[in-house]
Design a protein around this motif. Structure first.
Motif, PDB file in Angstrom:
ATOM      1  N   GLY A  23       1.814  19.419  -3.817  1.00  0.00           N
ATOM      2  CA  GLY A  23       0.488  18.831  -3.883  1.00  0.00           C
ATOM      3  C   GLY A  23       0.235  17.916  -5.061  1.00  0.00           C
ATOM      4  N   CYS A  24       0.992  18.081  -6.158  1.00  0.00           N
ATOM      5  CA  CYS A  24       0.727  17.311  -7.375  1.00  0.00           C
ATOM      6  C   CYS A  24       1.956  16.550  -7.857  1.00  0.00           C
ATOM      7  CB  CYS A  24       0.218  18.244  -8.474  1.00  0.00           C
ATOM      8  SG  CYS A  24      -0.258  17.392  -9.996  1.00  0.00           S
ATOM      9  N   PHE A  25       3.061  17.260  -8.069  1.00  0.00           N
ATOM     10  CA  PHE A  25       4.264  16.595  -8.558  1.00  0.00           C
ATOM     11  C   PHE A  25       4.723  15.523  -7.571  1.00  0.00           C
ATOM     12  CE2 PHE A  25       8.988  16.533  -8.990  1.00  0.00           C
ATOM     13  CZ  PHE A  25       9.042  15.957 -10.252  1.00  0.00           C
ATOM     14  N   GLY A  26       4.624  15.800  -6.287  1.00  0.00           N
ATOM     15  CA  GLY A  26       4.967  14.796  -5.282  1.00  0.00           C
ATOM     16  C   GLY A  26       4.102  13.552  -5.406  1.00  0.00           C
ATOM     17  N   GLY A  27       2.821  13.762  -5.714  1.00  0.00           N
ATOM     18  CA  GLY A  27       1.930  12.620  -5.919  1.00  0.00           C
ATOM     19  C   GLY A  27       2.350  11.784  -7.103  1.00  0.00           C
ATOM     20  N   GLN A  46       6.927  31.686  -7.401  1.00  0.00           N
ATOM     21  CA  GLN A  46       7.555  30.574  -6.698  1.00  0.00           C
ATOM     22  C   GLN A  46       6.599  29.934  -5.694  1.00  0.00           C
ATOM     23  OE1 GLN A  46      10.621  29.390  -7.696  1.00  0.00           O
ATOM     24  NE2 GLN A  46       9.893  27.634  -6.515  1.00  0.00           N
ATOM     25  N   GLU A  47       5.731  30.735  -5.086  1.00  0.00           N
ATOM     26  CA  GLU A  47       4.722  30.179  -4.181  1.00  0.00           C
ATOM     27  C   GLU A  47       3.805  29.219  -4.933  1.00  0.00           C
ATOM     28  OE1 GLU A  47       3.672  33.442  -0.780  1.00  0.00           O
ATOM     29  OE2 GLU A  47       2.950  33.883  -2.804  1.00  0.00           O
ATOM     30  N   PHE A  48       3.394  29.634  -6.120  1.00  0.00           N
ATOM     31  CA  PHE A  48       2.517  28.791  -6.932  1.00  0.00           C
ATOM     32  C   PHE A  48       3.223  27.502  -7.318  1.00  0.00           C
ATOM     33  CE2 PHE A  48       0.552  27.353 -10.848  1.00  0.00           C
ATOM     34  CZ  PHE A  48      -0.806  27.544 -10.621  1.00  0.00           C
ATOM     35  N   ILE A  49       4.482  27.626  -7.762  1.00  0.00           N
ATOM     36  CA  ILE A  49       5.256  26.446  -8.151  1.00  0.00           C
ATOM     37  C   ILE A  49       5.451  25.509  -6.959  1.00  0.00           C
ATOM     38  CG2 ILE A  49       7.540  25.662  -8.892  1.00  0.00           C
ATOM     39  CD1 ILE A  49       7.659  28.245 -10.611  1.00  0.00           C
ATOM     40  N   ASP A  50       5.793  26.053  -5.806  1.00  0.00           N
ATOM     41  CA  ASP A  50       6.030  25.215  -4.620  1.00  0.00           C
ATOM     42  C   ASP A  50       4.764  24.459  -4.210  1.00  0.00           C
ATOM     43  OD1 ASP A  50       8.641  26.062  -4.519  1.00  0.00           O
ATOM     44  OD2 ASP A  50       8.317  27.528  -2.915  1.00  0.00           O
ATOM     45  N   ALA A  51       3.618  25.133  -4.261  1.00  0.00           N
ATOM     46  CA  ALA A  51       2.361  24.475  -3.894  1.00  0.00           C
ATOM     47  C   ALA A  51       2.037  23.342  -4.865  1.00  0.00           C
ATOM     48  CB  ALA A  51       1.223  25.498  -3.861  1.00  0.00           C
ATOM     49  N   TRP A  52       2.242  23.586  -6.153  1.00  0.00           N
ATOM     50  CA  TRP A  52       2.006  22.536  -7.149  1.00  0.00           C
ATOM     51  C   TRP A  52       2.976  21.378  -6.966  1.00  0.00           C
ATOM     52  CZ3 TRP A  52       5.205  20.638 -11.048  1.00  0.00           C
ATOM     53  CH2 TRP A  52       4.596  19.711 -11.906  1.00  0.00           C
ATOM     54  N   MET A  53       4.220  21.686  -6.677  1.00  0.00           N
ATOM     55  CA  MET A  53       5.221  20.634  -6.479  1.00  0.00           C
ATOM     56  C   MET A  53       4.838  19.736  -5.308  1.00  0.00           C
ATOM     57  SD  MET A  53       7.951  20.794  -8.605  1.00  0.00           S
ATOM     58  CE  MET A  53       9.437  20.292  -7.729  1.00  0.00           C
ATOM     59  N   VAL A  55       0.851  -1.189   0.000  1.00  0.00           N
ATOM     60  CA  VAL A  55       0.000   0.000   0.000  1.00  0.00           C
ATOM     61  C   VAL A  55       0.887   1.239   0.000  1.00  0.00           C
ATOM     62  CG1 VAL A  55      -1.822   1.279   1.195  1.00  0.00           C
ATOM     63  CG2 VAL A  55      -1.758  -1.218   1.351  1.00  0.00           C
ATOM     64  N   ALA A  56       0.508   2.232  -0.790  1.00  0.00           N
ATOM     65  CA  ALA A  56       1.167   3.536  -0.758  1.00  0.00           C
ATOM     66  C   ALA A  56       0.096   4.611  -0.639  1.00  0.00           C
ATOM     67  CB  ALA A  56       2.007   3.766  -2.009  1.00  0.00           C
ATOM     68  N   VAL A  57       0.293   5.524   0.302  1.00  0.00           N
ATOM     69  CA  VAL A  57      -0.671   6.604   0.544  1.00  0.00           C
ATOM     70  C   VAL A  57       0.039   7.935   0.363  1.00  0.00           C
ATOM     71  CG1 VAL A  57      -2.280   7.640   2.185  1.00  0.00           C
ATOM     72  CG2 VAL A  57      -1.895   5.153   2.216  1.00  0.00           C
ATOM     73  N   PHE A  58      -0.477   8.772  -0.539  1.00  0.00           N
ATOM     74  CA  PHE A  58       0.067  10.117  -0.710  1.00  0.00           C
ATOM     75  C   PHE A  58      -0.852  11.089   0.008  1.00  0.00           C
ATOM     76  CE2 PHE A  58       0.487  14.205  -2.911  1.00  0.00           C
ATOM     77  CZ  PHE A  58       1.839  14.420  -2.714  1.00  0.00           C
ATOM     78  N   ASN A  59      -0.327  11.706   1.077  1.00  0.00           N
ATOM     79  CA  ASN A  59      -1.129  12.577   1.920  1.00  0.00           C
ATOM     80  C   ASN A  59      -0.507  13.965   2.060  1.00  0.00           C
ATOM     81  OD1 ASN A  59      -3.440  12.818   3.794  1.00  0.00           O
ATOM     82  ND2 ASN A  59      -1.857  13.038   5.370  1.00  0.00           N
ATOM     83  N   ALA A  60       0.512  14.242   1.259  1.00  0.00           N
ATOM     84  CA  ALA A  60       1.176  15.543   1.334  1.00  0.00           C
ATOM     85  C   ALA A  60       0.363  16.598   0.588  1.00  0.00           C
ATOM     86  CB  ALA A  60       2.578  15.449   0.740  1.00  0.00           C
ATOM     87  N   SER A  61       0.634  17.864   0.910  1.00  0.00           N
ATOM     88  CA  SER A  61      -0.129  18.931   0.274  1.00  0.00           C
ATOM     89  C   SER A  61       0.641  20.234   0.340  1.00  0.00           C
ATOM     90  CB  SER A  61      -1.486  19.095   0.967  1.00  0.00           C
ATOM     91  OG  SER A  61      -2.314  19.995   0.269  1.00  0.00           O
ATOM     92  N   ALA A 120      -3.121  22.320  -7.937  1.00  0.00           N
ATOM     93  CA  ALA A 120      -2.422  21.105  -7.516  1.00  0.00           C
ATOM     94  C   ALA A 120      -3.401  19.970  -7.256  1.00  0.00           C
ATOM     95  CB  ALA A 120      -1.587  21.386  -6.273  1.00  0.00           C
ATOM     96  N   LYS A 121      -4.519  20.282  -6.598  1.00  0.00           N
ATOM     97  CA  LYS A 121      -5.480  19.230  -6.249  1.00  0.00           C
ATOM     98  C   LYS A 121      -6.235  18.715  -7.476  1.00  0.00           C
ATOM     99  CE  LYS A 121      -4.811  18.593  -1.887  1.00  0.00           C
ATOM    100  NZ  LYS A 121      -4.271  17.286  -1.431  1.00  0.00           N
ATOM    101  N   TYR A 122      -6.564  19.603  -8.397  1.00  0.00           N
ATOM    102  CA  TYR A 122      -7.164  19.138  -9.654  1.00  0.00           C
ATOM    103  C   TYR A 122      -6.186  18.210 -10.378  1.00  0.00           C
ATOM    104  CZ  TYR A 122     -11.525  21.807 -10.465  1.00  0.00           C
ATOM    105  OH  TYR A 122     -12.820  22.284 -10.439  1.00  0.00           O
ATOM    106  N   GLY A 123      -4.931  18.612 -10.408  1.00  0.00           N
ATOM    107  CA  GLY A 123      -3.921  17.800 -11.080  1.00  0.00           C
ATOM    108  C   GLY A 123      -3.739  16.445 -10.420  1.00  0.00           C
TER     109      GLY A 123
END
Length: 229
Positions: A112-116, A103-110, A84-90, A156-159
């Motif tokens: 919340g989405c890229f990490g996933g 950079q704030e926008f990029i960091d949030a996307w990274m 099992v793998a759970v992605f819970n970061a945001s 990020a969440k849509y992605g």
């Protein structure tokens, strides 16, 4: 247990991440707890051990490809094959669009989405040879509804939801269950049940993982009984 499997949870805080760790540990999984600050997870590791479970904390930045790969390598070596793998970061930026720094926008996307993507991809690489496994993604109201101040969060969440949908369609025929959860409301505990209790959410995560393959859920919405939607 020689046949014990590992549950990797990326993004473990005192709320939902900790509750998911307790639930899967109680079900017999060795739990790998991943955070950028693993020292703060020591009490949770001790709590799970005291309850008869197995847990270990790891340092991992979900936005760093090398660290995510190293996390999965270490978890399999230390705790067993990843079931099992759970992605819970945001990542969140709550500002009017004209005030959000690039950079704030990029960091949030990274976060919340890229990490996933990195976590989901690494989990899939481990699970595909076995044709088995579960990958779970934590979403939010912003996964389906973008409010005026949520551009730095909703994108990020849509992605992340799109990633989960694509992975589900690609991997479920291979025996890998992929599910995305819309957490629609504030997480917490109170006597009126007006907030999403993290223990109750974690139970839904586990029961989704435990579903029979003839009736898998790929998209689950959770909200309190008082929540408007």
């Amino acid at each position: 247990m020689a046949d014990q499997q590992c549950c990797v949870i990326v993004g473990v805080g005192p709320g939902l991440g900790a509750a998911v760790a307790r639930r899967f540990a109680a079900a017999g999984y060795a739990v790998a707890l991943a955070s950028r600050n693993p020292d703060r997870l020591a009490p949770l590791v001790a709590e799970i051990a005291a309850a008869g479970g197995s847990a270990r904390a790891y340092r991992a930045d979900a936005t760093d490809e090398t660290e995510v790969t190293a996390l999965f390598d270490a978890a399999e070596k230390d705790l067993g094959p990843i079931g099992v793998a759970v992605f819970n970061a945001s990542g969140r930026v709550r500002k009017p669009i004209a005030e959000i720094e690039a950079q704030e926008f990029i960091d949030a996307w990274m976060r919340g989405c890229f990490g996933g993507f990195l976590v989901g991809r690494e989990a899939a690489r481990r699970m595909q040879p076995r044709n088995a496994g579960t990958i779970l993604f934590t979403g939010a109201t912003a996964s389906v509804k973008a409010f005026p101040l949520s551009a730095g969060f909703a994108v990020a969440k849509y992605g992340l939801r799109a990633l989960a949908e694509s992975m589900a369609r690609a991997l479920q025929p291979e025996g890998i269950h992929v599910a995305h959860f819309v957490i629609d409301g504030a997480i917490g505990s109170d006597e009126t049940n007006a907030r999403l209790d993290p223990t109750a959410i974690a139970e839904t995560y586990y029961q989704t993982h435990a579903q029979h393959p003839s009736a898998w859920s790929s998209s689950v919405e959770l909200r309190p009984w008082t929540e408007n939607f």
